[in-house]
Design an enzyme around this catalytic site. Structure first.
Site, PDB file in Angstrom:
ATOM      1  N   TYR B 239       5.879  -3.615   0.959  1.00 23.16           N
ATOM      2  CA  TYR B 239       7.191  -4.611   1.076  1.00 23.16           C
ATOM      3  C   TYR B 239       7.324  -5.131  -0.291  1.00 23.16           C
ATOM      4  O   TYR B 239       8.601  -5.599  -0.732  1.00 23.16           O
ATOM      5  CB  TYR B 239       6.989  -5.867   2.024  1.00 23.16           C
ATOM      6  CG  TYR B 239       7.191  -5.099   3.457  1.00 23.16           C
ATOM      7  CD1 TYR B 239       8.535  -5.066   3.922  1.00 23.16           C
ATOM      8  CD2 TYR B 239       6.168  -4.664   4.240  1.00 23.16           C
ATOM      9  CE1 TYR B 239       8.891  -4.515   5.255  1.00 23.16           C
ATOM     10  CE2 TYR B 239       6.645  -4.046   5.608  1.00 23.16           C
ATOM     11  CZ  TYR B 239       7.911  -4.015   5.867  1.00 23.16           C
ATOM     12  OH  TYR B 239       8.185  -3.657   7.256  1.00 23.16           O
ATOM     13  N   HIS B 395       4.920  -8.380   9.649  1.00 26.25           N
ATOM     14  CA  HIS B 395       4.311  -7.000   9.400  1.00 26.25           C
ATOM     15  C   HIS B 395       2.779  -6.711   9.054  1.00 26.25           C
ATOM     16  O   HIS B 395       2.535  -5.723   8.671  1.00 26.25           O
ATOM     17  CB  HIS B 395       5.197  -6.515   8.216  1.00 26.25           C
ATOM     18  CG  HIS B 395       6.650  -6.185   8.713  1.00 26.25           C
ATOM     19  ND1 HIS B 395       6.972  -5.228   9.714  1.00 26.25           N
ATOM     20  CD2 HIS B 395       7.770  -6.708   8.111  1.00 26.25           C
ATOM     21  CE1 HIS B 395       8.261  -5.209   9.815  1.00 26.25           C
ATOM     22  NE2 HIS B 395       8.841  -6.125   9.053  1.00 26.25           N
TER      23      HIS B 395
END
Ligand SMILES: [Zn+2]
Ligand SMILES: [Zn+2]
Lengths: 711, 711
Positions: B239, B395
């Protein structure tokens, strides 16, 4: 003092080489790739020179200490010789000489090796084969410095080890030396090359013509018998690569010493054919892993490095340089190796052209064939291989009409290869594992038809060896590449037929592959078509019930006992498809089966108490009937690009697969969603001279032979 | 006409570039790598110019037709702009202009997207994030030709689409624009970059300081909050790469337009730190796949291409060129991209130096750390990663103190990553698969301690997010690299501690890795240590009973329900080892556990009705006790070379692993067969300022802090 010296294969007079090297130093500043490689080799030999080189009394069989040490010593003598030839530095000559003097002390004291194989015994090694290989290496090294030895050293080495070993391998081992077999070729090469270097023409004659010099044995006979007219070796490319080495080296020595024999023209140039055929039997650098193959083996193997060096030296064919460029960059340490790298640096290389080709099997070329279809000349263009060859002797697999499918530099539908971890002591001493027999060789481990859960020829290779499939067609029909074959001896009362067609699509899109496989019999049978696909299953358009909390074994014997049943479909009819992902491409197989069938997903690994298998998977289509026909269409499509975050998944582009039984043939029609239609006609009577005239879909179709295609 | 034009980030005046290109054409004959790349880009845009570019009314959510078309159009405008800047060819300007004029017609007619996400709605796209990304691309393209448009076209485009979109993303979407979150950064970048290009300083101020311009929101605040002081992003590198992009692009625009802000020095150079930290979080080109990572992602991603281009332009650090050389050869189509390739061609590159480093987590750097130990500066030197960070939000994975081990360009002990096939429609629309929650995130899917078959924090990420491990040590002690951490909140009443040490060996041999993992509690627990090893099992020195005809599921929940139990050992004591093969190297893990334990082999794939998992395997060590200590030694060794037919398998080089409970610490001693001895002391009291003085094996050992090492 009266010693005749004949120039041997891989060497040239040292001073020439040194002069050439000096000259090249003047003309260019940078070190050539070959010089850099030889410098690295020198560093490794220099390091070995710092310690004593043990020459132990033979005690161990293959893999053991004395075995490995003698193998390494043979290579050291060879490499030191090549360095002496390359640099002219005496230290390399002296190093090799001293090792050889130790052997000259040891060898006369030896009888048969304590662990010798009774049928093919050695003295230094447990089997004569290793002894022949050792002498092939050593004699090449020895030739580079023989003239520069003192007469005493030369006398001692030749009397102590070279002559007695050559005697042992020839008159001392007639059962091997006169045998038409790969081991015999190594022995002939070792003895014949020794004959040239020591100026002993009688050794050369025996090597060429057999001990009795009548031509019923020996190297020439081996050239007649061990390759097919297309240069195919019955055991397949993995063994071909190894078998080729003595042919290449001894032929080169013959050419240099007796060019009048025109050895490279012998049998229509069989040695060069075999070298090229070996390269052709590879995909993206690895050999087709048929029969007992170690899958990692490919173009980088040393045998092929010799092969290409010698072939290029003879032919100056620039596409052979292209084959070298597919290797790992290193070449053999000989003048021929140098020539490869120099000519590549000079820009002479052209790409090696991979071809669609039929490699006929059998010494007369009439025992089936390995058929390869390719979509282009690149090493990683789409390719399909159909194995319609003989069994391949004791290392053969029961995979008549077996199929391999490659695309995008990957295996898509694959063969397991040998169940073996080469030389990994912890894995059964590195030998073939028991699961090689119980699974690797069995028909279910392959992409071909299995009848009643049994292997072809009931798994008896000697029985299988008596037969070979008939090639029905190889070539291009109306723009479609076709390979077809049949065999009616694999199962009693069942005829197996396969037609594989590669159909081109628009530019830049991989062709699709149509595969028709049928079994015909008067009686009811269970027909299984296994498809050993690689990659990750993405979707099926039919339902599958997956085992979730317990997996059971799929069958009882003939390889089935090694499969877990992962999933099963309900009874299916007609056309279905399955898609999977390999690397950055998707693959879809669209298939139809005559009559009702079930699809199974299996995973390899049951009854594997020693964890000897890789993880592999298969789709198995199963139908029960007298006759069974499977039509499959394979295609690659889409894109899975995680850097660009682009995924394109198109799924099946097949609209319909239909089968029409006509008067004298069956028509298999594949209609694509874009409107393209291909029809493959497979005649009931498969004889080549039979003509057919059929009305189909309001058109008259005429052809002769077993197979026809329209589009 | 009074319009102030500010130079924006990635563009320069076209004429300058063209002149530079002409000049370079004179001085060199060959086409530069950058020119070749731009020629390829031109071919692709030229092809797109042959057909109409659809600008459809928004209808579809992510992945659907209108969504993908608008995404592509944004990129087309950007690329056409870059080509106009590069070539000066009017056709690219006109092409981009015409597409923008269509948007200027469409955009004013739009309300919220019919499929909009309520919390973060868009107009052109279903979510505002896509709209911000679109504008970031488009405004960069627009800047290259804005000055060369007719006033009418400029007016129409800015009134019709650019201004209303920037308004929508800022004052129209305050909940996103003022949010300290990655989506807010994209919005700030889009609006701020638009402000610079259109000469609207107020947009810039709002972007930098939030809608109310008080600095409580906006880009600067995001720079303060979203990265740790070391440039680590809480969700991990997968990310981070994505989050970095708007930081990089907007910072570059600020630097060009308002250099006096010294934006690249802000917060001690946080943007450049983040770029470098992203590269550091990779191995052999791929990011560490921690948290919900797509494993294929790595250095080739476009975000990192922008990052490196901008960072190099600013710093001229030649090691950044080395990082570019680890990419796939293509660069961003900007002057900064050109500079990368030109300077590489000019020989300015130096290897990027991968380092052992502690990347502290948390905005203040006090919430744990990602700790990386490497044996050298190469991208494929041996590496060990310990994840002692925060959860990583929604996440994140439940893998406190999780370990990754790499060697020889391969994963050796690995993390599954996300259970997802990105954008593959057939796989749940390309979204995270249900098995991502049921397995991928669970503790058993990781290489860390599992207690009582439950995941850390009982699998509640919001609970986990409240805590972070304590780093006990990171650095070098007596020549050994050490990373150590503990956490006592993952399981109620259980303290988890891990010490990982990388111990160098002789030159040219990979270091070995000692891993001490212990759980301490007053009560009885079941402790499982999973080791998700890659490759092929070769041997274990302990017996294993393999399931041969039936495999059952290993457990019931928390990820265990997805494991097949493949094999189980009898009860073991003391030291054991297991070896496996990856590529051409062998790996041996020698381990010892306090008290009796069992070893299990598992395979992933149970309860997977949609075939969503890859095939993976694990060793699981299980012991039942109040306290459990696992000591493992990982080493790479030997060689498996099928070209040279050389196999060297050395097996474990560990003589003994022993554990001594001392007065204020426990000593873990690893004795190697070559006589080397390493002892790791782990103090009972782990406080950093605690000093220890212990007599051990007749020696006095003194240190302060939790960990000490002697050798
Ligand atoms: Zn096989
Ligand atoms: Zn994970």
């Amino acid at each position: 003092a009266g010693v005749t010296v004949l120039a041997l294969g891989l060497s040239q007079a040292c001073s020439e080489t040194v002069q050439a090297a000096e000259k090249s130093d003047i003309s260019t500043q940078s070190v050539s790739a070959f010089d850099a490689q030889m410098t690295a080799l020198a560093a490794s030999i220099d390091a070995r020179m710092l310690t004593d080189v043990p020459v132990p009394v033979p005690a161990d069989a293959g893999g053991g200490y004395t075995h490995e040490q003698h193998k390494q010593n043979g290579k050291t003598i060879y490499e030191a010789g090549m360095l002496y030839q390359h640099t002219g530095d005496e230290k390399y000559k002296n190093f090799a000489r001293d090792i050889l003097l130790d052997y000259a002390e040891l060898y006369p004291t030896l009888g048969l090796h304590p662990e010798h194989k009774p049928s093919t015994a050695g003295q230094l090694f447990w089997q004569g084969l290793n002894e022949a290989v050792w002498l092939v290496y050593v004699i090449q090294g020895y030739e580079t410095f023989r003239d520069d030895l003192s007469p005493q050293a030369r006398e001692k080495i030749e009397t102590g080890v070279l002559n007695p070993m050559a005697d042992f391998l020839s008159i001392g081992s007639p059962q091997t030396f006169d045998r038409i077999h790969n081991h015999g070729t190594w022995a002939a090469a070792a003895v014949g090359m020794t004959g040239y270097v020591l100026g002993q023409q009688e050794r050369v004659e025996k090597s060429l013509l057999g001990l009795s010099q009548d031509g019923e044995a020996g190297f020439l006979k081996q050239m007649d018998m061990l390759f097919s007219p297309d240069g195919y070796y019955a055991e397949g490319p993995y063994y071909q690569r190894y078998a080729m080495m003595p042919f290449v080296l001894f032929s080169q020595a013959i050419e240099k010493n007796e060019p009048e024999r025109k050895i490279f023209e012998y049998r229509d140039g069989i040695v060069l054919k075999a070298i090229r055929a070996t390269v052709q039997q590879s995909y993206a650098g690895k050999f087709f892993p048929i029969n007992d193959a170690i899958r990692e083996k490919g173009l980088n193997t040393v045998e092929l490095k010799y092969g290409l060096a010698v072939a290029y030296d003879l032919t100056n064919d620039p596409t052979l340089l292209g084959a070298v460029q597919l290797q790992d960059g290193s070449v053999v340490p000989t003048p021929e190796g140098r020539k490869l790298l120099d000519d590549i640096a000079a820009g002479k290389a052209k790409p090696f052209e991979f071809k669609s080709l039929e490699l006929r099997d059998g010494r007369n070329g009439d025992e089936g064939a390995l058929m390869v279809l390719r979509s282009g000349p690149e090493s990683d263009a789409s390719a399909v291989v159909m194995k319609a060859t003989t069994q391949g002797l004791g290392h053969g697999h029961f995979d008549k009409l077996g199929l391999l499918y490659y695309d995008n530099a990957s295996e898509v539908v694959a063969d397991y290869g040998a169940v073996r971890f080469l030389n990994v002591e912890a894995k059964f001493g590195g030998r073939y594992l028991p699961e090689n027999d119980s699974y690797g060789k069995q028909t279910i481990a392959h992409n071909t038809l299995v009848v009643d859960e049994k292997s072809h020829y009931d798994g008896d290779w000697r029985e299988s060896q008596k037969f070979s499939p008939d090639v029905l067609k190889f070539g291009n029909i109306n723009g479609v590449q076709v390979a077809a074959a049949e065999v009616d001896t694999a199962y009693e009362g069942v005829n197996l037929q396969r037609v594989v067609a590669m159909v081109p699509r628009e530019d830049g899109i991989a062709p699709y592959v149509i595969d028709i496989l049928r079994g015909q019999s008067g009686d009811g049978h269970v027909y299984d078509l296994p498809v050993h696909y690689k990659g990750q299953l993405i979707e099926t358009n039919f339902p599958l019930e997956h085992e979730t909390t317990q997996m059971n074994v799929f069958g009882k014997a003939n390889g089935y006992q090694h499969l877990w049943q992962r999933a099963v479909s309900p009874e299916l009819e007609g056309q279905q498809d399955m898609s999977w992902l390999i690397g950055d491409k998707f693959y879809t197989m669209t298939f139809a089966v005559d009559g009702p069938y079930k699809a199974y997903l299996t995973e390899l690994g049951a009854n594997d108490p020693n964890h000897n298998f890789r993880k592999e998977q298969a789709l198995i289509l199963r139908t029960e009937a007298d006759n069974a026909g499977f039509v499959s269409v394979y295609e690659s499509h889409g894109r899975y690009d995680n850097d660009e975050e682009v995924t394109v998944f198109d799924g099946s582009s097949v609209e319909q697969i239909s089968t029409d039984k006509l008067e004298t043939a069956t028509a298999y029609t594949v209609s694509m969603k874009n409107g393209d239609v291909v029809t493959i006609y497979l005649a009931d009577d498969t004889q080549a001279d039979q003509t057919h005239k059929i009305s189909h879909k309001n058109k008259q179709v005429e052809w002769s032979g077993a197979v026809h295609v329209t589009q």
